[in-house]
Write a protein that holds these residues in place. Structure first.
Motif, PDB file in Angstrom:
ATOM      1  N   SER A  89       0.845  -1.180   0.000  1.00  0.00           N
ATOM      2  CA  SER A  89       0.000   0.000   0.000  1.00  0.00           C
ATOM      3  C   SER A  89       0.883   1.234   0.000  1.00  0.00           C
ATOM      4  O   SER A  89       1.722   1.408   0.879  1.00  0.00           O
ATOM      5  CB  SER A  89      -0.900   0.021   1.249  1.00  0.00           C
ATOM      6  OG  SER A  89      -1.703  -1.120   1.283  1.00  0.00           O
ATOM      7  N   ALA A  90       0.725   2.095  -0.992  1.00  0.00           N
ATOM      8  CA  ALA A  90       1.595   3.259  -1.106  1.00  0.00           C
ATOM      9  C   ALA A  90       1.134   4.365  -0.179  1.00  0.00           C
ATOM     10  O   ALA A  90      -0.026   4.529   0.119  1.00  0.00           O
ATOM     11  CB  ALA A  90       1.611   3.750  -2.547  1.00  0.00           C
ATOM     12  N   ASP A 109       3.850   0.857   4.430  1.00  0.00           N
ATOM     13  CA  ASP A 109       4.340   0.967   3.060  1.00  0.00           C
ATOM     14  C   ASP A 109       5.637   0.213   2.814  1.00  0.00           C
ATOM     15  O   ASP A 109       6.182   0.277   1.714  1.00  0.00           O
ATOM     16  CB  ASP A 109       4.522   2.426   2.633  1.00  0.00           C
ATOM     17  CG  ASP A 109       3.288   3.256   2.910  1.00  0.00           C
ATOM     18  OD1 ASP A 109       2.183   2.749   2.665  1.00  0.00           O
ATOM     19  OD2 ASP A 109       3.436   4.398   3.378  1.00  0.00           O
ATOM     20  N   GLY A 137       6.864   1.715  -0.720  1.00  0.00           N
ATOM     21  CA  GLY A 137       6.058   2.693  -1.418  1.00  0.00           C
ATOM     22  C   GLY A 137       6.401   4.092  -0.930  1.00  0.00           C
ATOM     23  O   GLY A 137       6.007   4.490   0.163  1.00  0.00           O
ATOM     24  N   THR A 148       7.007   3.228  -6.263  1.00  0.00           N
ATOM     25  CA  THR A 148       7.521   2.149  -5.423  1.00  0.00           C
ATOM     26  C   THR A 148       8.854   1.655  -5.964  1.00  0.00           C
ATOM     27  O   THR A 148       9.131   1.735  -7.173  1.00  0.00           O
ATOM     28  CB  THR A 148       6.548   0.954  -5.343  1.00  0.00           C
ATOM     29  OG1 THR A 148       6.407   0.371  -6.641  1.00  0.00           O
ATOM     30  CG2 THR A 148       5.187   1.379  -4.826  1.00  0.00           C
TER      31      THR A 148
END
Length: 431
Positions: free
Chosen positions: A14-15, A171, A214, A220
């Motif tokens: 998940s960024a 992240d 991320g 990323t």
């Protein structure tokens, strides 16, 4: 071979920008039974291959099989350290084949040279979770870019070992693995992934460590290291950037690089007649532009140094390069290749679930045993439909056609190959 898709290139992280620790997933554990899931993925596959000018071996294969992939995943027990199990059950059933038409890689072959009527394999793993870190020991699928199990036939590869995945920092995904054997796609016994079948030499041990971060919601990066005893060591790096230009437009750029060098005995299986030590870099740069239902992709790929980009003993999916497509990987020593691809999503035109793709890849400069300028090209066409609702919801129907040609015939023993795959797949979530 690995048909790359943007959803795979952008790995599961998940960024965002926060670097604070995440809430503990183990704190939310409901229990071993309460969080359990059980699914069965059913795959019907007809595989046809025509080696159009193969003068030394079988020229045509055509087989059909039905595969069942069952996966039970327990929840974690409550407490500081949660405990659970995963159980995998795999069954392949031959529906159509025949001596003289086999050899597609869907089934094991008996002593008489015929494909077996059915085969099964499976196993289990025990898992432990502390906060957001999971340790798993036993049979398990792998997706790391330096150790990725393949699922391109009827049943997937199934490695055995230890894995550790940590998501303690938002992240940031860190992972490591230690694997000592693997069951090939069309086999039922451990260490059946063999680069040297005549000596029954499989994996002694394969170790890797790496992670993905991320930096922003659009950017990323990944970095991995692996070592396969008596084969090679690898470094892998990835940079992925996506950017929305508007409500229905976006761009995406993806860069991958492998640095591989022989270690120990320096074993490998190459397409050449001679086996040379490996010391090379394989890299690809891919860019895509999406507008509405249309995605246009261009990619360039290059292998420099000594030897082909080698993989397989470390998983048949360990080739996260842009020009690894249905038939060829365009990964020979010295080879440079270019790809053009077009994707069409028919949801924009009122037919959700229907999609098409067309791709063309051309390679040159391949250093082979018979030539220093081997050339090859491949054209891939695909149509896919996923049923959106009703009793058959999520049933996917897919047609994949590949046309492959090379200038010298040293690739795969034939310079002209046509392939057709008809695939029906139905995932059923029971729990």
């Amino acid at each position: 071979m690995r048909v790359m898709k943007w959803s795979m290139i952008a790995l599961a992280v998940s960024a965002g920008t926060s670097q604070f620790a995440m809430a503990s997933a183990q704190d939310d554990a409901k229990g071993f039974v309460e969080d359990s899931t059980f699914s069965i993925n059913t795959r019907l596959l007809n595989f046809r291959r025509d080696n159009r000018n193969n003068e030394t071996g079988q020229s045509y294969s055509n087989e059909t099989g039905l595969g069942f992939n069952g996966l039970y995943q327990s929840g974690f027990t409550q407490g500081t350290v949660g405990v659970g199990v995963d159980v995998i059950g795999l069954l392949g059933v031959k529906l159509d084949s025949g001596k003289g038409r086999n050899g597609t890689g869907l089934f094991p072959e008996g002593s008489d040279g015929r494909s077996q009527d059915q085969y099964s394999k499976g196993g289990g793993a025990i898992k432990f979770r502390l906060s957001n870190t999971v340790l798993k020991v036993g049979d398990q699928y792998t997706t790391a870019p330096v150790f990725a199990s393949d699922d391109s036939r009827l049943l997937p590869e199934l490695p055995q070992g230890i894995s550790l995945v940590s998501n303690e920092i938002k992240d940031l995904k860190l992972e490591a693995g230690h694997f000592t054997s693997s069951v090939a796609q069309a086999q039922t016994f451990k260490d059946s992934i063999l680069d040297f079948p005549e000596t029954s030499r499989g994996i002694k041990q394969a170790n890797f460590v790496g992670g993905t971060y991320g930096w922003t919601p659009e950017f990323t990066t990944s970095l991995y290291y692996s070592k396969v005893e008596d084969y090679w060591r690898k470094y892998y790096a990835n940079v992925n950037w996506t950017h929305a230009l508007g409500a229905d437009q976006s761009v995406a750029v993806d860069f991958n690089i492998y640095d591989t060098k022989s270690e120990g005995a320096g074993l490998q299986r190459a397409y050449k007649d001679d086996v040379t030590k490996i010391d090379n870099r394989a890299f690809s740069l891919q860019g895509a532009y999406t507008i509405g239902a249309h995605t246009f992709t261009l990619a360039a790929q290059k292998v420099t140094g000594d030897g082909d980009y080698a993989y397989g003993i470390d998983g048949g999916g360990t080739v996260f390069l842009a020009n690894s497509v249905a038939r060829s990987d365009f990964n020979a020593e010295g080879e440079k290749s270019f790809k053009a691809r077009y994707d069409l999503d028919m949801a924009t035109f009122g037919v959700p679930g229907l999609s098409f793709l067309a791709a063309y890849v051309t390679g040159s400069g391949a250093n082979m045993a018979t030539t220093s300028n081997g050339k090859e090209w491949e054209r891939d066409l695909e149509a896919k439909y996923v049923i959106q609702s009703g009793p058959a919801k999520d049933l996917s129907l897919r047609i994949r056609q590949a046309t492959y040609r090379s200038s010298d015939g040293v690739y795969y023993g034939s310079s002209s190959i046509d392939e057709l795959r008809l695939i029906a797949q139905y995932p059923l979530n029971i729990l």
